[in-house]
Scaffold this motif. Structure first.
Motif, PDB file in Angstrom:
ATOM      1  N   GLU A 139       0.828  -1.213   0.000  1.00  0.00           N
ATOM      2  CA  GLU A 139       0.000   0.000   0.000  1.00  0.00           C
ATOM      3  C   GLU A 139       0.857   1.255   0.000  1.00  0.00           C
ATOM      4  O   GLU A 139       0.520   2.256  -0.635  1.00  0.00           O
ATOM      5  CB  GLU A 139      -0.962  -0.003   1.196  1.00  0.00           C
ATOM      6  CG  GLU A 139      -2.020  -1.099   1.131  1.00  0.00           C
ATOM      7  CD  GLU A 139      -2.798  -1.061  -0.179  1.00  0.00           C
ATOM      8  OE1 GLU A 139      -3.186   0.052  -0.631  1.00  0.00           O
ATOM      9  OE2 GLU A 139      -3.028  -2.132  -0.767  1.00  0.00           O
ATOM     10  N   MET A 140       1.986   1.217   0.709  1.00  0.00           N
ATOM     11  CA  MET A 140       2.890   2.371   0.688  1.00  0.00           C
ATOM     12  C   MET A 140       3.485   2.563  -0.705  1.00  0.00           C
ATOM     13  O   MET A 140       3.611   3.691  -1.189  1.00  0.00           O
ATOM     14  CB  MET A 140       4.021   2.170   1.701  1.00  0.00           C
ATOM     15  CG  MET A 140       3.621   2.343   3.155  1.00  0.00           C
ATOM     16  SD  MET A 140       2.958   3.986   3.540  1.00  0.00           S
ATOM     17  CE  MET A 140       4.250   5.043   2.917  1.00  0.00           C
ATOM     18  N   LEU A 141       3.856   1.476  -1.356  1.00  0.00           N
ATOM     19  CA  LEU A 141       4.423   1.567  -2.702  1.00  0.00           C
ATOM     20  C   LEU A 141       3.394   2.114  -3.687  1.00  0.00           C
ATOM     21  O   LEU A 141       3.727   2.917  -4.574  1.00  0.00           O
ATOM     22  CB  LEU A 141       4.927   0.193  -3.154  1.00  0.00           C
ATOM     23  CG  LEU A 141       6.184  -0.300  -2.428  1.00  0.00           C
ATOM     24  CD1 LEU A 141       6.393  -1.795  -2.644  1.00  0.00           C
ATOM     25  CD2 LEU A 141       7.411   0.478  -2.884  1.00  0.00           C
ATOM     26  N   LYS A 142       2.152   1.697  -3.538  1.00  0.00           N
ATOM     27  CA  LYS A 142       1.095   2.233  -4.398  1.00  0.00           C
ATOM     28  C   LYS A 142       0.909   3.729  -4.162  1.00  0.00           C
ATOM     29  O   LYS A 142       0.836   4.520  -5.101  1.00  0.00           O
ATOM     30  CB  LYS A 142      -0.226   1.506  -4.131  1.00  0.00           C
ATOM     31  CG  LYS A 142      -0.260   0.049  -4.553  1.00  0.00           C
ATOM     32  CD  LYS A 142      -1.586  -0.562  -4.150  1.00  0.00           C
ATOM     33  CE  LYS A 142      -1.660  -2.032  -4.489  1.00  0.00           C
ATOM     34  NZ  LYS A 142      -2.943  -2.637  -4.062  1.00  0.00           N
ATOM     35  N   GLN A 143       0.828   4.104  -2.882  1.00  0.00           N
ATOM     36  CA  GLN A 143       0.588   5.513  -2.548  1.00  0.00           C
ATOM     37  C   GLN A 143       1.718   6.402  -3.043  1.00  0.00           C
ATOM     38  O   GLN A 143       1.485   7.534  -3.501  1.00  0.00           O
ATOM     39  CB  GLN A 143       0.451   5.656  -1.029  1.00  0.00           C
ATOM     40  CG  GLN A 143       0.282   7.102  -0.566  1.00  0.00           C
ATOM     41  CD  GLN A 143       0.166   7.214   0.934  1.00  0.00           C
ATOM     42  OE1 GLN A 143      -0.911   7.065   1.483  1.00  0.00           O
ATOM     43  NE2 GLN A 143       1.271   7.468   1.621  1.00  0.00           N
TER      44      GLN A 143
END
Length: 552
Positions: free
Chosen positions: A42-46
């Protein structure tokens, strides 16, 4: 004409994610921790990074070593290596919008004969371990770049001044390695690009034998696409110096990537500096050391009471030695020297190898973009960013012409970034120099879909300004047909639902995409339904219906 319906059980790939960037792409480097990206999806997506990079230490993990000799391959260890599996799981979770880089760390200094000769058993063991690794969990199919080596200046050296580092044997090794990799690619249909590297501190090593050996392979071996550079600078000018030497002195015209960069060597001498007057003004003692402060604020963050970003930033900017805006300075160099992919330290979380700082700890962590170890989490549970770097990271992201590029078998989806000239023209040229697409950008749309391309084909794609000067360009390869049966693929791309039909047979005349019976396009704002179908009409009049349930 008769109609017959054929229902097939099919595989559907669902990637729910936002997209990254293209050209001077920013990415996340995990070094040897290749099992960690899966924990930060989720951090990589954000963050909208477009690359994820990690390395594996081939000798340590996968080779048998006796008395300084490589004597065998640990094939079972390779085939059951869980970090490899997790690395691939992260790739599948992130989808096409994030490209993966795998670097192979091969420290020959561990062996008495340093670099093995071409044709020896020792070298063949290295190649066999690599081949098995690429076959395991479909590693080769899921990476876009493979880098041969990781800072070989330090790993091949026979003495401390790096003047006798087995340059000729290493050159021969890299050439043979690149040729073997190419043979495997051709035999298996693998499409990753081969890079050499990663060279480090080039401007500091004028007598190194390794640097010219690696560069000669890059310049002369047609199987090598480019060079990986690491810039761990002692001063702010070193990034410029390293790239200038590679481009100008050594004449490298192929692609450059930078999979590690930092100012850690400039920071390390100050880890035990006192907080001084800043400490007194901010509720600490003047005599508290930086490493003590870092330990204290890590404890506060872990307790749910982190210090403010403003406090943290003001401490380091109170020191004259801290290189302010170094991230921006480096990124400007990356742009100037046309660096294709850039991966830096992504996150700094609690625990790890530097769980507690002391007077000798190296301050690698100050180069992380996200900073939960020291500044905790935000209201949504995401890592708070590092205020020393994050503003420059976001500014770099926002200035890019391309936000996202997804290659299909017959189409390209391009999502335009804030740096795009919406009065410009998109040009797509084939390998013969024929312009197959030339279309103006739609000022009312933030994406362009290019269709009717040939699978497995390289195209030169460029965004041209109104005067035909190039704002952005890249060589992009459409995906190969990988099977006999059609495959539906659905993924979220910068707020759009992109639906692709892959492996379309040659005798297919047309197809329609539908959701719950309602016809849709390849690109959609949302799907608003449960059942995704494709109706393929063949030249003989038959119809094949493919269906799958959409997972939210």
């Amino acid at each position: 004409m008769y109609m017959k319906m054929k229902a097939f059980l099919m595989f559907v790939l669902l990637f729910l994610c936002s997209m990254g960037t293209k050209a001077q792409d920013l990415g996340a480097n995990y070094n040897e921790n290749i099992d960690y990206p899966i924990t930060e999806i989720e951090m990589l997506k954000q963050s909208k990074v477009n690359w994820v990079r990690g390395f594996v230490n081939i000798p340590t993990l996968f080779l048998q070593n006796e008395n300084g000799k490589i004597v065998g391959v640990k094939e079972e260890a390779i085939k059951t290596h869980i970090p490899t599996l997790k690395f691939i799981q992260a790739k599948k979770a992130l989808g096409d919008r994030v490209k993966f880089i795998l670097s192979l760390k091969i420290p020959f200094e561990l062996y008495t004969d340093t670099v093995p000769k071409v044709g020896t058993k020792e070298m063949e063991y290295i190649f066999r371990a690599t081949e098995v690794l690429l076959q395991t969990y479909q590693m080769a199919q899921n990476i876009d770049i493979l880098v041969m080596g990781n800072e070989p200046e330090w790993e091949n050296a026979l003495d401390t001044d790096l003047c006798h580092a087995d340059g000729d044997d290493y050159r021969a090794f890299l050439n043979e390695f690149a040729n073997r990799l190419t043979t495997w690619k051709q035999a298996n249909g693998w499409t990753f690009d081969i890079y050499a590297g990663a060279l480090n501190r080039v401007s500091e090593l004028p007598k190194s034998e390794t640097v010219p050996a690696v560069v000669s392979v890059v310049n002369n071996n047609p199987n090598v696409v480019g060079l990986d550079l690491h810039v761990h600078a002692l001063n702010i000018n070193q990034a410029e110096d390293d790239f200038r030497i590679i481009r100008n002195k050594y004449g490298v015209t192929k692609k450059l990537i930078c999979t590690e960069f930092s100012m850690v060597r400039a920071l390390n001498p100050h880890v035990a500096d006192a907080l001084g007057e800043w400490g007194t003004k901010n509720g600490y003692t003047a005599g508290m050391k930086i490493y003590e402060y870092l330990n204290l604020i890590a404890e506060k963050a872990n307790a749910g009471t982190p210090v403010s970003a403003a406090e943290f930033k003001s401490l380091f900017e109170s020191y004259s030695w801290y290189p302010k805006n170094w991230y921006k300075t480096f990124y400007e160099v990356f742009k100037k020297y046309d660096t294709y992919a850039i991966t830096g330290r992504f996150s700094v979380v609690p625990g790890g190898a530097r769980a507690v700082y002391d007077a000798n700890t190296e301050m690698w962590e100050l180069g992380g973009i996200y900073f939960s170890r020291y500044l905790g989490l935000d209201a949504n549970g995401f890592y708070n960013p590092n205020p020393l770097l994050y503003p420059d990271f976001i500014a770099a992201q926002n200035g890019l012409a391309i936000s996202s590029l997804v290659e299909g078998q017959q189409e390209l989806f391009i999502s335009w970034g804030n740096g795009a000239d919406k009065t410009g023209v998109l040009s797509v040229t084939d390998k013969d120099g024929t312009e197959v697409v030339r279309q103006p950008l739609d000022s009312e749309s933030d994406y362009t879909l290019v269709e009717n391309l040939v699978p497995g084909t390289t195209y030169h794609v460029a965004l041209l300004k109104s005067d035909d000067s190039v704002l952005w360009e890249d060589d992009v390869k459409t995906k190969l047909v990988t099977g006999e049966f059609p495959l539906l693929k659905y993924q979220q791309v910068d707020g759009y639902a992109l639906v692709q039909l892959l492996n379309l047979p040659a005798d297919a005349a047309s197809y329609k995409l539908k959701v719950d019976g309602r016809e849709i396009d390849i690109v959609n704002k949302n799907l608003n339904g449960q059942v995704l179908t494709a109706e393929v009409t063949y030249k003989d009049g038959s119809v094949e219906t493919l269906s799958a349930t959409i997972r939210k």
